[in-house]
Write a protein that holds these residues in place. Structure first.
Motif, short mmCIF file in Angstrom:
data_model
loop_
_atom_site.label_atom_id
_atom_site.label_comp_id
_atom_site.label_asym_id
_atom_site.label_seq_id
_atom_site.Cartn_x
_atom_site.Cartn_y
_atom_site.Cartn_z
N PHE A 73 0.81 -1.23 0.00
CA PHE A 73 0.00 0.00 0.00
C PHE A 73 0.84 1.28 0.00
O PHE A 73 0.30 2.37 0.00
CB PHE A 73 -0.91 0.04 1.26
N GLY A 74 2.16 1.14 0.06
CA GLY A 74 3.00 2.32 0.27
C GLY A 74 3.98 2.57 -0.85
O GLY A 74 3.60 3.01 -1.95
N CYS A 75 5.26 2.26 -0.56
CA CYS A 75 6.35 2.61 -1.48
C CYS A 75 6.09 2.13 -2.91
O CYS A 75 6.18 2.92 -3.86
CB CYS A 75 7.66 1.97 -1.03
N VAL A 76 5.78 0.85 -3.06
CA VAL A 76 5.73 0.26 -4.40
C VAL A 76 4.56 0.83 -5.23
O VAL A 76 4.78 1.36 -6.33
CB VAL A 76 5.72 -1.28 -4.35
N PRO A 77 3.31 0.75 -4.72
CA PRO A 77 2.23 1.29 -5.57
C PRO A 77 2.37 2.78 -5.84
O PRO A 77 2.09 3.24 -6.96
CB PRO A 77 0.95 0.98 -4.79
N VAL A 113 2.81 -4.93 -7.71
CA VAL A 113 2.70 -5.13 -6.25
C VAL A 113 2.60 -6.63 -5.94
O VAL A 113 3.31 -7.15 -5.07
CB VAL A 113 1.47 -4.37 -5.69
N ASP A 114 1.73 -7.31 -6.67
CA ASP A 114 1.51 -8.74 -6.40
C ASP A 114 2.79 -9.54 -6.67
O ASP A 114 3.15 -10.43 -5.90
CB ASP A 114 0.36 -9.28 -7.26
N ASP A 115 3.49 -9.19 -7.76
CA ASP A 115 4.74 -9.90 -8.09
C ASP A 115 5.78 -9.67 -7.00
O ASP A 115 6.46 -10.61 -6.58
CB ASP A 115 5.33 -9.38 -9.41
N LEU A 116 5.92 -8.42 -6.58
CA LEU A 116 6.96 -8.12 -5.59
C LEU A 116 6.61 -8.70 -4.21
O LEU A 116 7.50 -9.11 -3.47
CB LEU A 116 7.20 -6.61 -5.48
N ARG A 117 5.32 -8.73 -3.90
CA ARG A 117 4.92 -9.36 -2.62
C ARG A 117 5.32 -10.83 -2.62
O ARG A 117 5.85 -11.35 -1.63
CB ARG A 117 3.42 -9.21 -2.38
N ALA A 118 5.10 -11.48 -3.77
CA ALA A 118 5.48 -12.90 -3.86
C ALA A 118 7.00 -13.04 -3.79
O ALA A 118 7.52 -13.82 -2.99
CB ALA A 118 4.94 -13.49 -5.15
N ALA A 119 7.70 -12.25 -4.60
CA ALA A 119 9.17 -12.44 -4.71
C ALA A 119 9.91 -12.06 -3.44
O ALA A 119 10.90 -12.71 -3.08
CB ALA A 119 9.69 -11.61 -5.89
N LYS A 120 9.47 -11.01 -2.78
CA LYS A 120 10.24 -10.47 -1.65
C LYS A 120 9.73 -10.91 -0.28
O LYS A 120 10.40 -10.69 0.74
CB LYS A 120 10.25 -8.92 -1.71
#
Ligand SMILES: Cc1cc2nc3c(=O)[nH]c(=O)nc-3n(C[C@H](O)[C@H](O)[C@H](O)COP(=O)(O)OP(=O)(O)OC[C@H]3O[C@@H](n4cnc5c(N)ncnc54)[C@H](O)[C@@H]3O)c2cc1C
Length: 477
Positions: free
Chosen positions: A55-59, A102-109
């Motif tokens: 909800f913050g930096c990435v989006p 966001v979804d990709d980075l949540r999964a990867a990180k």
């Protein structure tokens, strides 16, 4: 050590460390401890990964980069013989593309990282302290030798009459809007308000920022003023010195009744975004039961070693109410984990903490402002260099901004650096290293910098303490 624990209790819900909150700080703490061989319970509630990625930096940065293309096309008119156009053809598609990242980075990180750490057990649910220091998560009781609280923060909702009768957005829902409103009122001139206001304005929304103390009130006054001018030039209205009286529903939107210099002023917009700060997430933790103190702003009180007022319990990240940046959350988490598990006595040091606002022009700072340096007892000298003296800005035909350096008059040591420049954010780390190394402005001014870069402005600003930069030849030798 926590009251109920005896070292020989071994069951599946007994751990060396319990980390509450599975955001950036929680992951950093859990991984640090697991790498040192600890058995860790990572207790997560809400979307895994927490604020920054979801909800913050990435989006926010994804949307900022998307609308930047619209501005860059308009800005092409600065150059003779060039014409470019860009427009939003499908806002919902932009929002969906941002969400996919966001979804990709949540999964990867986050999600995909967990299986790499056998020592970390992920437990889903909302943790709450019992008096003995154990944690209740749903039906489970989690016992741990040490606990790190990393529960983050949530948008602040101001107490203004009538607010409960109108619809409003916060930073999370604003970045999820599939349709653009005609107009947007942004309440708050902090970095979140500023970044989101510019996203919507660049997408064609009529944006008004309403504030009590102007844009980025903690920044150097020259920086706030330059940002306000840049925003006004882009058509973003910035109103400051307002006292908020009440909200009411009006037509298709919202009306804010304010007082400005004693006169009543009405401000209307289709949508309202509240961006008046963030409050630490402590309400669900039953901190009072466990004897863990919070300060006047709701943050968990910690000492420099990240220890709370209860022995064996540490806190880090946004929940402490200070330095609400993801890298500070992760840094504090690493210290907390090492201090908790290895008996270290590492101290948190934010004296060279860089801070960036991803507006355009970007705002970046490190160290003390002139006012803070004076308050700290320094005899202060400053250098303020307009970007019209920086060759890169001249070549770009974009001289919005300035660089301000703050130094101690007697030792010439640099105390702070403040940049507002179109590509200023990356330059701040050079200033951070200069401060960390205890450099004087003479040292910085004598260093070799590449010509024509934005960071070269730091060298020129350093030289400006004692020279008139207008009289220097190329490359400021
Ligand atoms: C719009 C926006 C833009 C931002 N941009 C930037 C940026 O560009 N750069 C930057 O450095 N920072 C940025 N930030 C700030 C950054 O996101 C935060 O500082 C950082 O995410 C804080 O991390 P944290 O781990 O402390 O908290 P969080 O990431 O919020 O994690 C806390 C987690 O704990 C959970 N939780 C709460 N209570 C409980 C409980 N009782 N039990 C279990 N779990 C619980 C929460 O649901 C959450 O998942 C931005 C923030 C916002 C809102």
């Amino acid at each position: 050590m926590l009251d109920l624990l005896t070292p020989n209790i071994v069951d599946t819900d007994t751990f060396d460390l319990a980390v509450i909150g599975a955001g950036s700080a929680g992951f950093s703490a859990a991984i640090t401890a697991a790498e040192d061989g600890a058995r860790v319970a990572l207790i997560g509630y809400g979307t895994i990964g927490g604020t920054c990625v979801n909800f913050g930096c990435v989006p926010s940065k994804a949307m900022i980069r998307a609308v930047e293309t619209l501005h860059t096309a308009k800005a092409a008119a600065r150059f003779d013989g060039v014409k470019a156009t860009a427009s939003v053809t499908d806002w919902a598609a932009m929002v969906a593309q941002k969400q996919a990242l966001v979804d990709d980075l949540r999964a990867a990180k986050y999600v995909d990282v967990l299986p790499n750490y056998e020592g970390v057990t992920y437990i889903e649910g909302q943790a709450r302290f019992a008096k003995d220091g154990s944690l209740q998560v749903g039906e489970r009781i989690i016992r741990a030798l040490k606990v790190i609280i990393a529960t983050g923060s949530s948008p602040h909702v101001p107490d203004i009459p009538g607010l409960d009768g109108v619809d409003w957005l916060d930073s999370t829902s604003a970045l999820e809007q599939a349709e653009l409103p005609k107009s947007l009122m942004v309440m708050g001139g902090g970095y979140i308000g500023v970044e989101i206001a510019q996203i919507f304005a660049r997408a064609g929304v009529d944006v008004t920022i309403v504030t009590r103390r102007g844009l980025l009130p903690e920044a150097e006054p020259e920086v706030s003023k330059a940002l306000t001018k840049a925003f006004s030039d882009e058509g973003i209205k910035v109103l400051d010195g307002l006292a908020y009286d009440s909200f009411e529903k009006s037509g298709e939107g919202v009306t804010l009744h304010t007082t400005h210099n004693g006169a009543a002023v009405r401000i209307e917009a289709e949508k309202l975004l509240l961006a008046t700060g963030r409050v630490p997430n402590t309400g669900s933790l039953a901190l009072d039961v466990a004897g863990i103190d919070t300060n006047a702003r709701g943050g968990i009180v910690i000492d420099p070693q990240m220890r709370s007022t209860r022995e064996g319990v540490y806190a880090t990240g946004d929940v402490t109410g200070t330095d609400q940046f993801v890298y500070m959350a992760a840094y504090g988490a690493e210290l907390a984990a090492k201090n908790a598990m290895n008996g270290n006595t590492l101290n948190y040091d934010n004296s060279v903490m860089p801070a960036v606002v991803f507006s355009d022009p970007q705002v970046a700072s490190v160290g003390l402002t002139e006012a803070l340096a004076k308050a700290a007892g320094h005899e202060v000298v400053t250098s303020v260099l307009g970007l019209e003296h920086v060759p890169r800005a001249l070549a770009a035909r974009d001289t919005r901004g300035l660089i301000k350096l703050v130094a101690d008059k007697n030792s010439k040591k640099l105390l702070g650096a403040h940049i507002i420049a179109p590509e200023g954010a990356d330059s701040i780390q050079t200033a951070a290293m200069a401060l960390k190394m205890g450099m004087t402005y003479d040292d910085l001014g004598a260093m070799i910098f590449p010509y024509l870069t934005t960071v070269e402005g730091l060298k020129l600003a350093a030289q400006t303490f004692e020279k008139d930069v207008a009289k220097l030849s190329c490359c400021a030798g």
